[in-house]
Design an enzyme around this catalytic site. Structure first.
Site, PDB file in Angstrom:
ATOM      1  N   GLY A   9       0.807  -1.224   0.000  1.00 14.25           N
ATOM      2  CA  GLY A   9       0.000   0.000   0.000  1.00 14.25           C
ATOM      3  C   GLY A   9       0.837   1.269   0.000  1.00 14.25           C
ATOM      4  O   GLY A   9       0.544   2.234  -0.720  1.00 14.25           O
ATOM      5  N   LYS A 208      -3.800  -9.546  -1.740  1.00 15.90           N
ATOM      6  CA  LYS A 208      -2.893  -9.298  -2.875  1.00 15.90           C
ATOM      7  C   LYS A 208      -1.608 -10.134  -2.808  1.00 15.90           C
ATOM      8  O   LYS A 208      -1.043 -10.468  -3.846  1.00 15.90           O
ATOM      9  CB  LYS A 208      -2.580  -7.804  -3.008  1.00 15.90           C
ATOM     10  CG  LYS A 208      -1.589  -7.245  -2.010  1.00 15.90           C
ATOM     11  CD  LYS A 208      -0.270  -6.884  -2.630  1.00 15.90           C
ATOM     12  CE  LYS A 208       0.748  -6.291  -1.708  1.00 15.90           C
ATOM     13  NZ  LYS A 208       0.756  -6.487  -0.289  1.00 15.90           N
ATOM     14  N   LYS A 270       1.811 -12.646   3.756  1.00  9.30           N
ATOM     15  CA  LYS A 270       3.090 -12.560   3.031  1.00  9.30           C
ATOM     16  C   LYS A 270       3.912 -13.819   3.295  1.00  9.30           C
ATOM     17  O   LYS A 270       4.511 -14.394   2.381  1.00  9.30           O
ATOM     18  CB  LYS A 270       3.884 -11.316   3.473  1.00  9.30           C
ATOM     19  CG  LYS A 270       3.169 -10.015   3.140  1.00  9.30           C
ATOM     20  CD  LYS A 270       4.026  -8.814   3.491  1.00  9.30           C
ATOM     21  CE  LYS A 270       3.201  -7.572   3.706  1.00  9.30           C
ATOM     22  NZ  LYS A 270       2.220  -7.263   2.652  1.00  9.30           N
TER      23      LYS A 270
END
Ligand code: ADP
Ligand code: MG
Length: 312
Positions: A9, A208, A270
């Site tokens: 982001g 994402k 992640k």
């Protein structure tokens, strides 16, 4: 080498910024300064988040409702892929040109297949878009939209965050890489679609980092590079006993993940992406900040996650 570079982001909008076009473009340009050499020397796919941007697009839908029909979430995600993709596409091309590198950069509107039976659909967890009054929240509930109170700040729409299964456009991405074209794909985790008889947009959002991993596996990337706002992953993050990690194996990552060192919704996905990537044949995952990525690839800094059996 083939690599996927996932932009967090902060690479597009910093927390305290309003998010004007000029601010976002400046951030994207700065990020491109950090990655252009990697893009020059490798076959690169760039992925990115879209939280603040799709949030703003949803506010626009709500505010303009009397004049313009509101678009559903899948179309809003597609819009955000276009707007962010455009900024990266233009900025990266400009930076490459400045350094005498002539490479085409293209954005792919990306659809990601999810399973309608994914348990995530039973319990929507991801708050998105504007805050509503209780009255408006009741109206939305009657329209069949899930709304929840968000940490005392008002009511917000919540959507499921299912696991991504397959990116429809992945083969196109691979072909473009073969042609030496830089590809921006899976923006905001991709547009979630169901695949029964035909593809159809779904009201959900996809993480994402998990979507980036899916792309990395599909294109048989060597490296998955996740750029975020910390230089390294840590154990006991934000505690007195914090210990930054230089290198760890997928097994160690799995153990620490199970021990709760990596927050769900931020570092958790992640790490899970890194583990999946290595088990799917990837050589290395690196998690670091945009400013550190060049050093990290030279072995200086960042957190490197490698396969258990590897002796690199
Ligand atoms: P992005 O937009 O890059 O996905 P996120 O906010 O989702 O950013 O994830 C990055 C954040 O993860 C960091 O800013 C940090 O606050 C948080 N975080 C949670 N656990 C850890 C950890 N163990 N080590 C490092 N950062 C962590
Ligand atoms: Mg995140």
């Amino acid at each position: 080498m083939r690599m996927v570079i996932a932009l967090g982001g902060n690479a597009i909008k910093k927390p305290r910024e309003k998010g004007t076009a000029a601010e976002q473009l400046r951030n994207v340009q700065e990020t491109c300064q950090h990655i252009w050499e990697l893009v020059r020397d490798n076959q690169v796919v760039i992925t990115h988040g879209n939280g603040p941007q799709v949030g703003n697009i949803l506010i626009q839908q709500e505010a303009s409702e009397p004049y313009v029909p509101a678009m559903p979430l899948d179309i809003c995600v597609a819009e955000s892929q276009g707007l962010i993709g455009y900024m990266i596409q233009q900025s990266l091309r400009n930076v490459l040109q400045t350094h005498g590198v002539h490479k085409d950069v293209v954005t792919i509107i990306s659809q990601v297949v999810v399973n309608k039976e994914d348990p995530a659909f039973k319990t929507p967890t991801k708050p998105i878009g504007p805050f509503f009054s209780q009255g408006r929240a009741e109206e939305l509930k009657k329209e069949g939209i899930s709304v929840m109170e968000d940490a005392g700040r008002g009511y917000r729409r919540v959507v499921p965050s299912p696991d991504p299964l397959r990116m429809v456009e992945a083969p196109v991405v691979a072909s473009l890489l073969d042609l030496g074209i830089v590809v921006i794909a899976a923006g905001g985790g991709g547009i979630p679609v169901g695949e029964k008889a035909a593809l159809r947009g779904i009201e959900a959002v996809i993480d994402k980092d998990l979507a980036s991993e899916l792309v990395a596996e599909a294109i048989e990337a060597d490296y998955l590079i996740i750029l975020t706002d910390v230089e390294q992953v840590a154990l006991d993050y934000n505690k007195k006993t914090q210990q930054n990690l230089e290198i760890l194996t997928d097994r160690e990552a799995e153990k620490y993940l199970a021990q709760g060192h990596f927050a769900p919704g931020s570092m958790g996905p992640k790490i899970l992406s890194a583990i999946r990537f290595l088990r799917g044949g990837g050589r290395k995952a690196i998690i670091t900040s945009p400013g550190k990525v060049r050093d990290a690839l030279q072995g200086e800094g960042g957190t490197h996650i490698i396969p258990h059996q590897s002796n690199q």
